[in-house]
Design an enzyme around this catalytic site. Structure first.
Site, mmCIF file in Angstrom:
data_model
loop_
_atom_site.group_PDB
_atom_site.id
_atom_site.type_symbol
_atom_site.label_atom_id
_atom_site.label_comp_id
_atom_site.label_asym_id
_atom_site.label_seq_id
_atom_site.Cartn_x
_atom_site.Cartn_y
_atom_site.Cartn_z
ATOM 1 N N LYS A 299 3.803 6.825 -5.698
ATOM 2 C CA LYS A 299 4.872 5.992 -5.144
ATOM 3 C C LYS A 299 5.519 5.195 -6.282
ATOM 4 O O LYS A 299 6.213 5.747 -7.108
ATOM 5 C CB LYS A 299 4.330 5.067 -4.056
ATOM 6 C CG LYS A 299 4.135 5.633 -2.665
ATOM 7 C CD LYS A 299 3.481 6.910 -2.520
ATOM 8 C CE LYS A 299 3.248 7.374 -1.106
ATOM 9 N NZ LYS A 299 2.241 8.436 -1.036
ATOM 10 N N ASP B 38 -6.058 0.503 1.706
ATOM 11 C CA ASP B 38 -5.235 1.562 1.110
ATOM 12 C C ASP B 38 -3.895 0.941 0.745
ATOM 13 O O ASP B 38 -3.097 0.620 1.622
ATOM 14 C CB ASP B 38 -5.063 2.706 2.117
ATOM 15 C CG ASP B 38 -3.988 3.700 1.681
ATOM 16 O OD1 ASP B 38 -3.627 3.706 0.494
ATOM 17 O OD2 ASP B 38 -3.514 4.465 2.536
ATOM 18 N N ASN C 293 9.943 7.823 -2.589
ATOM 19 C CA ASN C 293 9.041 6.680 -2.741
ATOM 20 C C ASN C 293 8.974 6.162 -4.173
ATOM 21 O O ASN C 293 8.032 5.460 -4.540
ATOM 22 C CB ASN C 293 7.625 7.068 -2.296
ATOM 23 C CG ASN C 293 7.550 7.368 -0.813
ATOM 24 O OD1 ASN C 293 8.256 6.773 -0.007
ATOM 25 N ND2 ASN C 293 6.689 8.303 -0.441
ATOM 26 N N HIS D 27 1.487 1.907 -0.875
ATOM 27 C CA HIS D 27 2.882 1.446 -0.925
ATOM 28 C C HIS D 27 3.016 0.009 -1.423
ATOM 29 O O HIS D 27 4.120 -0.529 -1.451
ATOM 30 C CB HIS D 27 3.518 1.571 0.462
ATOM 31 C CG HIS D 27 3.582 2.980 0.959
ATOM 32 N ND1 HIS D 27 4.616 3.830 0.657
ATOM 33 C CD2 HIS D 27 2.711 3.700 1.719
ATOM 34 C CE1 HIS D 27 4.390 5.017 1.214
ATOM 35 N NE2 HIS D 27 3.239 4.956 1.862
ATOM 36 N N GLU E 78 -4.131 -0.330 5.819
ATOM 37 C CA GLU E 78 -3.179 -0.164 4.719
ATOM 38 C C GLU E 78 -2.739 -1.537 4.246
ATOM 39 O O GLU E 78 -2.838 -2.524 4.978
ATOM 40 C CB GLU E 78 -1.968 0.648 5.168
ATOM 41 C CG GLU E 78 -2.292 2.089 5.518
ATOM 42 C CD GLU E 78 -1.053 2.924 5.775
ATOM 43 O OE1 GLU E 78 -0.129 2.899 4.936
ATOM 44 O OE2 GLU E 78 -0.996 3.592 6.812
ATOM 45 N N HIS F 165 -2.632 5.455 7.890
ATOM 46 C CA HIS F 165 -2.192 6.785 7.478
ATOM 47 C C HIS F 165 -3.133 7.857 8.010
ATOM 48 O O HIS F 165 -4.335 7.633 8.203
ATOM 49 C CB HIS F 165 -2.135 6.842 5.949
ATOM 50 C CG HIS F 165 -1.454 8.044 5.408
ATOM 51 N ND1 HIS F 165 -2.132 9.194 5.075
ATOM 52 C CD2 HIS F 165 -0.144 8.289 5.147
ATOM 53 C CE1 HIS F 165 -1.272 10.090 4.619
ATOM 54 N NE2 HIS F 165 -0.060 9.570 4.646
ATOM 55 N N SER G 289 3.155 2.674 5.878
ATOM 56 C CA SER G 289 4.101 3.666 5.383
ATOM 57 C C SER G 289 5.280 3.919 6.306
ATOM 58 O O SER G 289 6.349 4.307 5.841
ATOM 59 C CB SER G 289 3.377 4.989 5.120
ATOM 60 O OG SER G 289 2.758 5.465 6.307
#
Length: 397
Positions: A243, A209, A45, A212, A180, A131, A184
């Site tokens: 990440k 969140d 990542n 990423h 998110e 997640h 992910s």
């Protein structure tokens, strides 16, 4: 009895081709070593290539020289160093929040936030593909917990309509929409502007969140909600340093009253040893690199475009993703495992992702791209996928 139950569960997982195994590796930027063999790494990542950059290595070394190796305590005993205060302020200024709270891991930040902040009478509504840390946090809280179909704002609105029509003491409850920023496993982005609009319409909070998205999305790497040109920021933002930012740890960004509440009541914050101060020092350098080195995002985006263009000429199915996460959907867990093994046998490190991490019949080889990758690396990757397809068709795999 316990041994029998555990052995039975492990055997069932092996029979379903879902058994997880650790493999010892030595990462080295765009490549890694496993059993003295070098592989092109398409599983990490490190989206901007910062983890192996000399600038970040130098900052970490200097941090160790200045602050030593460990924090030696929790943030509320003797573990809140000046470097943490400086990093929290730097992140708050960068992202435009009143305050920031540092955590040792992203999993802890997510789960702690939801189970601590939301309680009896509150409602948490999460995207179905969130997640595991968010799901665990929601289930561990005393709040009512619901899910809405992935990125489906109509389904979310229906959930909110039902809640709005139910009798309640509005002053005593809070509804939180949780998503998110970049997902992910699928690599797609949340419709953040629409989520924020619904949150405002229904007097709810938006928790995002952006593990990423931070560092990658937005003009200066501020994340998904900047990239989506959302006029108003999320009420609470969580992101990791592990990440694109190239290190480890995490943070929660929010208004002062929220972070203060967490300092008082979040057990995993209160009773955990703080992350190493040298790491926090290096994190300050990482953020400055993210802000100033736009070429890293540009190269990553070029690599993503090249990969998708070349894969479109193969028989493999890609999901709609403009992020560094590019899942190649296979479906069957056994076939996915064999494909990953084939890639590894030809110098490509890309792992099979199978249930329960992803839904049944959606097993995939999850490709992650980096600014470290060169054009030749991506061409080799796609060429290996093509040869794998031919081998599968001939029955030799």
């Amino acid at each position: 009895m316990m041994r029998h139950r555990i052995e039975k569960a492990l055997a069932e997982r092996q029979q379903a081709f879902l058994y997880r195994q650790r493999q010892v590796v030595e990462p080295a930027g765009r490549t890694l070593l496993h059993q003295q063999q070098s592989y092109l790494n398409f599983a990490g990542n490190d989206y901007l290539g910062l983890a192996a950059s000399q600038e970040l290595k130098n900052a970490f070394i200097k941090g160790v020289e200045l602050f030593g190796c460990g924090s030696t305590g929790s943030p509320l005993v003797n573990g809140f160093h000046t470097v943490y205060r400086d990093l929290e302020q730097q992140i708050a200024d960068w992202l435009g929040f009143e305050s920031v709270l540092l955590f040792s891991t992203g999993f802890s930040a997510n789960s702690t936030l939801l189970k601590t902040l939301f309680g009896k009478g509150d409602t948490i509504i999460q995207d179905k593909l969130n997640h595991a840390s968010l799901i665990d946090g929601g289930l561990a809280s005393a709040a009512a917990h619901y899910r809405f179909n992935h990125n489906d704002t109509d389904h979310l609105k229906g959930r909110l309509d039902k809640l709005a029509s139910a009798p309640s003491n509005l002053e005593a409850i809070t509804t939180a929409i949780v998503s998110e920023g970049v997902f992910s496993m699928d690599g797609d982005s949340a419709p953040v502007a629409q989520l924020k609009q619904l949150a405002q319409q229904y007097q709810s909070m938006l928790v995002l969140d952006d593990a990423h998205g931070i560092g990658v999305k937005g003009q200066n790497g501020q994340g998904t909600w900047f990239d989506e040109r959302c006029q108003n920021q999320p009420d609470i933002l969580v992101a990791t340093f592990g990440k694109a930012l190239g290190l480890s740890g995490a943070f929660i960004a929010a208004d002062n009253y929220i972070t203060d509440y967490l300092v008082q009541f979040a057990r995993s914050y209160i009773y955990s040893t703080a992350l190493p101060p040298a790491q926090a020092y290096a994190m300050q350098a990482s953020i400055e690199l993210v802000k100033s080195q736009n070429w890293r995002r540009e190269k990553l985006n070029n690599n993503i475009a090249l990969f998708r263009e070349l894969m479109a000429q193969t028989d493999f199915e890609l999901l709609t993703s403009s992020s560094a996460i590019q899942p190649v959907i296979i479906g069957d867990a056994d076939k996915t495992l064999h494909l990953a093994e084939y890639l590894q046998s030809r110098g490509i490190w890309a792992k099979a992702i199978r249930p329960p991490t992803v839904p049944a019949n959606s097993s995939r080889v999850r490709i992650t791209l980096s600014a470290d990758h060169e054009v030749a690396d991506i061409k080799q990757l796609v060429s290996t996928f093509q040869s794998a397809c031919a081998a599968f068709n001939q029955g030799s795999v």
